[in-house]
Design a protein around this motif. Structure first.
Motif, PDB file in Angstrom:
ATOM      1  N   LEU A  89      38.253  48.452  39.463  1.00  0.00           N
ATOM      2  CA  LEU A  89      38.045  47.014  39.252  1.00  0.00           C
ATOM      3  C   LEU A  89      39.337  46.408  38.725  1.00  0.00           C
ATOM      4  O   LEU A  89      39.953  46.965  37.810  1.00  0.00           O
ATOM      5  N   GLU A  90      39.760  45.288  39.309  1.00  0.00           N
ATOM      6  CA  GLU A  90      40.847  44.521  38.725  1.00  0.00           C
ATOM      7  C   GLU A  90      40.181  43.459  37.863  1.00  0.00           C
ATOM      8  O   GLU A  90      39.289  42.753  38.319  1.00  0.00           O
ATOM      9  N   VAL A  91      40.598  43.403  36.611  1.00  0.00           N
ATOM     10  CA  VAL A  91      39.992  42.472  35.664  1.00  0.00           C
ATOM     11  C   VAL A  91      40.965  41.312  35.472  1.00  0.00           C
ATOM     12  O   VAL A  91      42.103  41.538  35.063  1.00  0.00           O
ATOM     13  N   ILE A  93      41.793  37.713  33.674  1.00  0.00           N
ATOM     14  CA  ILE A  93      41.502  36.754  32.610  1.00  0.00           C
ATOM     15  C   ILE A  93      42.371  35.524  32.849  1.00  0.00           C
ATOM     16  O   ILE A  93      43.553  35.657  33.186  1.00  0.00           O
ATOM     17  N   ARG A  94      41.776  34.358  32.672  1.00  0.00           N
ATOM     18  CA  ARG A  94      42.531  33.110  32.873  1.00  0.00           C
ATOM     19  C   ARG A  94      42.355  32.181  31.682  1.00  0.00           C
ATOM     20  O   ARG A  94      41.233  31.991  31.199  1.00  0.00           O
ATOM     21  N   ASN A  95      43.482  31.597  31.256  1.00  0.00           N
ATOM     22  CA  ASN A  95      43.464  30.566  30.213  1.00  0.00           C
ATOM     23  C   ASN A  95      43.724  29.175  30.787  1.00  0.00           C
ATOM     24  O   ASN A  95      43.373  28.173  30.187  1.00  0.00           O
ATOM     25  N   SER A  97      44.166  27.045  34.783  1.00  0.00           N
ATOM     26  CA  SER A  97      43.924  27.177  36.225  1.00  0.00           C
ATOM     27  C   SER A  97      45.233  27.391  36.973  1.00  0.00           C
ATOM     28  O   SER A  97      46.248  26.765  36.668  1.00  0.00           O
ATOM     29  N   ALA A  98      45.191  28.294  37.965  1.00  0.00           N
ATOM     30  CA  ALA A  98      46.363  28.581  38.813  1.00  0.00           C
ATOM     31  C   ALA A  98      45.895  29.465  39.958  1.00  0.00           C
ATOM     32  O   ALA A  98      44.748  29.946  39.968  1.00  0.00           O
ATOM     33  N   GLY A  99      46.784  29.685  40.923  1.00  0.00           N
ATOM     34  CA  GLY A  99      46.578  30.673  41.977  1.00  0.00           C
ATOM     35  C   GLY A  99      45.240  30.560  42.683  1.00  0.00           C
ATOM     36  O   GLY A  99      44.814  29.466  43.056  1.00  0.00           O
ATOM     37  N   SER A 100      44.570  31.697  42.858  1.00  0.00           N
ATOM     38  CA  SER A 100      43.335  31.734  43.649  1.00  0.00           C
ATOM     39  C   SER A 100      42.200  30.942  42.996  1.00  0.00           C
ATOM     40  O   SER A 100      41.308  30.460  43.691  1.00  0.00           O
ATOM     41  N   PHE A 101      42.253  30.786  41.662  1.00  0.00           N
ATOM     42  CA  PHE A 101      41.212  29.989  40.993  1.00  0.00           C
ATOM     43  C   PHE A 101      41.317  28.532  41.427  1.00  0.00           C
ATOM     44  O   PHE A 101      40.308  27.903  41.802  1.00  0.00           O
ATOM     45  N   GLY A 128      40.945  44.100  51.082  1.00  0.00           N
ATOM     46  CA  GLY A 128      41.708  42.999  50.491  1.00  0.00           C
ATOM     47  C   GLY A 128      41.246  42.639  49.094  1.00  0.00           C
ATOM     48  O   GLY A 128      41.276  41.469  48.709  1.00  0.00           O
ATOM     49  N   ASP A 129      40.824  43.632  48.311  1.00  0.00           N
ATOM     50  CA  ASP A 129      40.421  43.425  46.911  1.00  0.00           C
ATOM     51  C   ASP A 129      39.450  42.252  46.733  1.00  0.00           C
ATOM     52  O   ASP A 129      39.762  41.268  46.062  1.00  0.00           O
ATOM     53  N   PRO A 130      38.249  42.319  47.343  1.00  0.00           N
ATOM     54  CA  PRO A 130      37.332  41.172  47.256  1.00  0.00           C
ATOM     55  C   PRO A 130      36.823  40.940  45.833  1.00  0.00           C
ATOM     56  O   PRO A 130      36.662  41.885  45.054  1.00  0.00           O
ATOM     57  N   PRO A 196      55.668  40.670  34.444  1.00  0.00           N
ATOM     58  CA  PRO A 196      55.716  39.440  35.259  1.00  0.00           C
ATOM     59  C   PRO A 196      55.129  39.636  36.662  1.00  0.00           C
ATOM     60  O   PRO A 196      54.850  38.656  37.355  1.00  0.00           O
ATOM     61  N   ASP A 197      54.917  40.892  37.090  1.00  0.00           N
ATOM     62  CA  ASP A 197      54.227  41.137  38.364  1.00  0.00           C
ATOM     63  C   ASP A 197      52.731  40.858  38.255  1.00  0.00           C
ATOM     64  O   ASP A 197      52.090  40.550  39.257  1.00  0.00           O
ATOM     65  N   THR A 198      52.179  41.023  37.075  1.00  0.00           N
ATOM     66  CA  THR A 198      50.713  40.997  36.930  1.00  0.00           C
ATOM     67  C   THR A 198      50.206  39.878  36.023  1.00  0.00           C
ATOM     68  O   THR A 198      49.008  39.796  35.774  1.00  0.00           O
ATOM     69  N   CYS A 199      51.121  39.072  35.515  1.00  0.00           N
ATOM     70  CA  CYS A 199      50.747  37.935  34.658  1.00  0.00           C
ATOM     71  C   CYS A 199      51.394  36.670  35.202  1.00  0.00           C
ATOM     72  O   CYS A 199      52.453  36.735  35.823  1.00  0.00           O
TER      73      CYS A 199
HETATM   74  N1  UDP Z   1      47.132  39.662  40.093  1.00  0.00           N
HETATM   75  C1  UDP Z   1      47.695  40.916  40.187  1.00  0.00           C
HETATM   76  N2  UDP Z   1      47.395  41.708  41.263  1.00  0.00           N
HETATM   77  C2  UDP Z   1      46.555  41.299  42.241  1.00  0.00           C
HETATM   78  C3  UDP Z   1      45.974  40.025  42.147  1.00  0.00           C
HETATM   79  C4  UDP Z   1      46.281  39.232  41.059  1.00  0.00           C
HETATM   80  O1  UDP Z   1      48.447  41.342  39.314  1.00  0.00           O
HETATM   81  O2  UDP Z   1      46.320  42.084  43.187  1.00  0.00           O
HETATM   82  C5  UDP Z   1      47.436  38.805  38.938  1.00  0.00           C
HETATM   83  C6  UDP Z   1      48.340  37.634  39.304  1.00  0.00           C
HETATM   84  O3  UDP Z   1      49.701  37.942  39.085  1.00  0.00           O
HETATM   85  C7  UDP Z   1      47.879  36.560  38.368  1.00  0.00           C
HETATM   86  C8  UDP Z   1      46.397  36.888  38.097  1.00  0.00           C
HETATM   87  O4  UDP Z   1      46.247  38.247  38.453  1.00  0.00           O
HETATM   88  O5  UDP Z   1      48.582  36.635  37.137  1.00  0.00           O
HETATM   89  C9  UDP Z   1      45.444  36.025  38.880  1.00  0.00           C
HETATM   90  O6  UDP Z   1      45.773  36.086  40.238  1.00  0.00           O
HETATM   91  P1  UDP Z   1      45.005  35.188  41.314  1.00  0.00           P
HETATM   92  O7  UDP Z   1      43.590  35.604  41.395  1.00  0.00           O
HETATM   93  O8  UDP Z   1      45.245  33.744  41.012  1.00  0.00           O
HETATM   94  O9  UDP Z   1      45.607  35.612  42.696  1.00  0.00           O
HETATM   95  P2  UDP Z   1      46.989  35.221  43.404  1.00  0.00           P
HETATM   96  O10 UDP Z   1      47.077  33.735  43.405  1.00  0.00           O
HETATM   97  O11 UDP Z   1      48.037  35.890  42.581  1.00  0.00           O
HETATM   98  O12 UDP Z   1      46.829  35.814  44.761  1.00  0.00           O
END
Ligand code: UDP
Length: 236
Positions: A89-91, A93-95, A97-101, A128-130, A196-199
């Motif tokens: 599971l990829e967990v 957390i968001r403070n 709004s950005a990206g996929s949200f 694709g990590d649903p 910075p890759d994951t945040c």
């Molecule tokens: N993220 C990640 N690996 C992934 C998907 C997301 O490290 O496979 C991180 C991403 O860098 C961001 C947060 O999780 O800080 C939320 O990502 P989001 O769901 O908005 O997806 P994205 O827009 O990055 O595709």
């Protein structure tokens, strides 16, 4: 300590066996991918930055009572970690709004939430990590109810610690992804990386993006942003 065969190669890291059965070595690469591997590139020096940043933050979190897989930094790119079985599971957390949200819910980026959100993705590259909810994760037996409860509590704790830390160095912690693993006795610990890759990191004053979005969105100055984050975090 002796490094043995490579067990696994991912997009950004390689994992090696060691002469200790319960310890692995992670090697951080400069390779970068985005959009489930569709976009590929290199970010010069990223491996060193992500290794050092991750280890600094993992040790900080340990000090605040969050169990992690961290054992010992060997050099710029290599770190010893406890062997875990990763919970798939990829967990997130968001403070803010950005990206996929922002995309999924049709809102602009930059809305500051009253309370952090949590969401999960099923770690499965072929799919694709649903996105997945906890009832679905339980149905698929990806984790037990107790493990999901522990993961949720730890993830919010990580957010509390990191949000406060980044505020001190002039950075808004927008969102981030965590992964957890099980030690051989079943204990849940924080694993993988925090970098910075994951945040998503935004400068508190200028709102400049200081993370992988510079790579994903071709914003330029990718290396500078990673260096700036290392400087702020490690103070050098
Ligand atoms: N993220 C990640 N690996 C992934 C998907 C997301 O490290 O496979 C991180 C991403 O860098 C961001 C947060 O999780 O800080 C939320 O990502 P989001 O769901 O908005 O997806 P994205 O827009 O990055 O595709």
């Amino acid at each position: 300590m002796e490094v043995k065969e490579m067990l696994y190669e991912g997009k950004a890291k390689q994992v090696f066996a060691t002469d200790r059965d319960d310890v692995l070595m992670v090697h951080y690469k400069d390779d970068a991918t985005a959009f489930n591997g569709l976009k590929k590139g290199t970010i010069e020096g990223k491996g060193v930055i992500n290794n050092r940043v991750t280890n600094y933050l993992m040790q900080k979190l340990e000090g605040e009572g969050v169990p992690t897989h961290f054992v010992e930094e060997l050099n710029g790119r290599d770190t010893l970690v406890k062997r875990v079985r990763i919970v798939p599971l990829e967990v997130i957390i968001r403070n803010i709004s950005a990206g996929s949200f922002a995309k999924r819910f049709g809102v602009e980026e930059g809305i500051v939430f009253d309370a952090p959100t949590i969401e999960y993705s099923y770690k499965n590259d072929e799919l694709g990590d649903p996105m997945i909810n906890t009832a679905q994760a339980l149905a698929l037996k990806l984790a037990t109810p107790a493990e999901i409860e522990t993961i949720r509590t730890l993830a919010f704790k990580v957010n509390d610690v990191l949000k406060a830390f980044f505020k001190e160095v002039g950075v808004d912690l927008v969102d981030f992804k965590l992964e957890f693993g099980r030690l051989s006795d079943g204990t849940i610990v924080l694993a993988d990386e925090i970098s910075p890759d994951t945040c998503r990191f935004w400068d508190s004053k200028t709102h400049e993006k200081l993370d992988k979005d510079r790579f994903r969105r071709d914003l330029g100055n990718v290396e500078d942003a990673y260096h700036e984050m290392m400087k702020r975090i490690l103070g050098e």
